[in-house]
Design a protein around this motif. Structure first.
Motif, PDB file in Angstrom:
ATOM      1  N   GLU A 102       3.795   9.819 -10.212  1.00  0.00           N
ATOM      2  CA  GLU A 102       3.542   9.701 -11.296  1.00  0.00           C
ATOM      3  C   GLU A 102       2.136  11.044 -11.150  1.00  0.00           C
ATOM      4  OE1 GLU A 102       0.742   6.297 -11.578  1.00  0.00           O
ATOM      5  OE2 GLU A 102       2.200   4.643 -12.858  1.00  0.00           O
ATOM      6  N   GLY A 103       2.346  11.566 -10.561  1.00  0.00           N
ATOM      7  CA  GLY A 103       1.770  12.556 -10.596  1.00  0.00           C
ATOM      8  C   GLY A 103       2.606  13.808 -11.186  1.00  0.00           C
ATOM      9  N   SER A 146       1.689   6.449  -7.389  1.00  0.00           N
ATOM     10  CA  SER A 146       1.485   7.320  -7.352  1.00  0.00           C
ATOM     11  C   SER A 146       1.374   9.413  -8.073  1.00  0.00           C
ATOM     12  CB  SER A 146      -0.550   7.219  -6.690  1.00  0.00           C
ATOM     13  OG  SER A 146      -0.862   5.756  -6.424  1.00  0.00           O
ATOM     14  N   GLU A 186       0.891  -1.406   0.098  1.00  0.00           N
ATOM     15  CA  GLU A 186      -0.126  -0.481   0.021  1.00  0.00           C
ATOM     16  C   GLU A 186       0.901   1.522   0.181  1.00  0.00           C
ATOM     17  OE1 GLU A 186      -2.487  -0.542   3.470  1.00  0.00           O
ATOM     18  OE2 GLU A 186      -3.220  -1.688   2.254  1.00  0.00           O
ATOM     19  N   GLN A 234       7.568  -0.108  -9.344  1.00  0.00           N
ATOM     20  CA  GLN A 234       6.632  -0.730 -10.239  1.00  0.00           C
ATOM     21  C   GLN A 234       6.986  -2.439  -9.855  1.00  0.00           C
ATOM     22  OE1 GLN A 234       5.713   1.024 -13.895  1.00  0.00           O
ATOM     23  NE2 GLN A 234       3.606   1.693 -12.547  1.00  0.00           N
ATOM     24  N   ILE A 263       9.723   5.650 -10.835  1.00  0.00           N
ATOM     25  CA  ILE A 263       8.298   4.698 -11.245  1.00  0.00           C
ATOM     26  C   ILE A 263       8.806   2.938 -11.672  1.00  0.00           C
ATOM     27  CG2 ILE A 263       5.988   4.770 -12.011  1.00  0.00           C
ATOM     28  CD1 ILE A 263       6.218   7.903 -12.536  1.00  0.00           C
ATOM     29  N   SER A 292       2.368   1.768  -3.447  1.00  0.00           N
ATOM     30  CA  SER A 292       1.179   1.806  -4.447  1.00  0.00           C
ATOM     31  C   SER A 292       0.832   3.451  -3.926  1.00  0.00           C
ATOM     32  CB  SER A 292       0.456   1.618  -4.117  1.00  0.00           C
ATOM     33  OG  SER A 292      -0.136   0.038  -4.764  1.00  0.00           O
ATOM     34  N   SER A 293       1.552   4.121  -2.905  1.00  0.00           N
ATOM     35  CA  SER A 293       0.943   5.539  -3.099  1.00  0.00           C
ATOM     36  C   SER A 293       2.181   6.641  -3.511  1.00  0.00           C
ATOM     37  CB  SER A 293       1.080   5.625  -1.069  1.00  0.00           C
ATOM     38  OG  SER A 293      -0.390   5.154  -0.809  1.00  0.00           O
TER      39      SER A 293
END
Length: 371
Positions: free
Chosen positions: A229-230, A226, A219, A271, A267, A222-223
């Motif tokens: 990616e922002g 994210s 989790e 991933q 990233i 994943s944050s």
């Protein structure tokens, strides 16, 4: 003339023979009840069965419909049957010398035990004629009456009935409860071992992967992805804006391209940690971890439920203990209550006269038809 008178007397005697037999029977039976029948002393006792209330009763539809009183009455019926049983008779033969007392106490032949060595079946029938154990449904009380030829024997037998009845009810109630407790103790031991094994497997897996909570790590990653990616989207937007009025080799464009490349590489790296084909990916680790966690949780819940069931069963086993609460202790008779001499004589006389009257009417009807 004398012959005629004698014939008339014999004729009248034959006509009233059944009345003569009736009167003779009444006199003989009345003399038996008045002079010959042996005194019998009766010891009385009134008891109820009670169980300890170790826990507050739960309110349920079944308890509202049936209630605890039904079970208590059923237990009292079981107690009654045991008090009247052959097993109880065998105990009285050993503990109260039942055969000798009822056969050799100087009683008349009709009330005494005819044969001290009578078969057990005959002795049991005699036992039931001297022992009365009846359930008062309205009051919920078991009434025990014992007849004997001495006050001491009547009191002794009544006390033995109560003591042995209580012991038997406790033994019968505890047997099933003890088996249930023994079974649950075995299950608790097995579930405890299984819980320990699943917990150790979970700890070993955490130590092997160096993660306390792979799910939390996934989790968190994943944050992070994210967020990256922002940032990458913002950097690309800035690049598009700069490219509209600057050359490709300008310092600003070069710098933004380096930032975009760094974000893209980061990233990709994060991933890759989350999912890869070669194994050791966090999603695979997290999946296995969740499986181990569910197994450990299930084992813990099963172990906890078994502990609760064991404790409830132990309480229920204690609740099944039956105490014979004596409302009236076995009395020590001071005078013989049996036989009821006058009552028995009157009842026999009434029945005998009634039967004789019917017989007389039948004789008259037959004579009328003959004539």
């Amino acid at each position: 003339m004398n012959n005629s008178s004698s014939i008339n007397k014999k004729s009248r005697l034959r006509k009233s023979l059944h009345w003569i037999v009736c009167l003779v029977a009444i006199v003989v039976v009345s003399l038996y009840w008045a002079l010959w029948a042996t005194d019998r002393y009766v010891s009385h006792a009134n008891v109820v069965l009670e169980s300890p209330q170790l826990a507050a009763p739960t309110l349920s539809v079944s308890s509202l419909l049936s209630g605890g009183a039904t079970s208590n009455l059923a237990d009292m019926l079981l107690l009654r049957d045991y008090m009247r049983s052959v097993d109880m008779l065998k105990l009285l033969i050993e503990e109260a010398d039942f055969r000798n007392h009822y056969a050799n106490s100087g009683a008349d032949v009709f009330s005494a035990l005819g044969d001290e060595n009578a078969p057990l079946e005959e002795l049991h029938d005699y036992f039931l004629s001297r022992i009365s154990v009846e359930l008062d449904d309205y009051a919920g009380v078991l009434r025990v009456d014992v007849e004997a030829f001495t006050p001491e024997e009547a009191n002794k037998i009544a006390q033995l009935l109560l003591d042995e009845g209580e012991r038997h009810m406790n033994l019968m109630g505890q047997r099933l409860a003890e088996e249930q407790v023994r079974f649950l103790e075995q299950q608790v031991t097995l579930l405890e071992e299984k819980f320990q094994q699943t917990r150790d497997a979970l700890l070993d897996y955490q130590n092997a992967n160096g993660l306390v909570s792979p799910t939390g790590t996934v989790e968190s990653l994943s944050s992070v992805v994210s967020g990256l990616e922002g940032q990458l989207a913002i950097a690309k937007a800035r690049k598009s804006a700069l490219a509209s009025y600057q050359s490709v080799r300008s310092p600003e464009i070069v710098r933004i391209n380096s930032e975009i490349k760094a974000l893209t590489d980061q990233i990709t790296q994060e991933q890759a940690r989350l999912a890869r084909q070669s194994g050791n990916a966090l999603n695979s680790i997290s999946s296995e971890y969740q499986t181990l966690m569910l197994r450990a949780q299930f084992a813990q819940d099963s172990y906890s439920g078994a502990l609760g069931a064991l404790e409830n069963t132990r309480i229920e086993a204690a609740r099944k203990l039956k105490q014979v609460s004596v409302l009236q202790t076995p009395t020590m008779p001071e005078y013989p209550e049996q036989p009821e001499r006058l009552y028995n004589s009157v009842v026999f006389a009434v029945i005998a006269l009634f039967i004789t009257l019917i017989l007389n009417m039948l004789i008259l009807i037959v004579k009328d038809h003959r004539d």
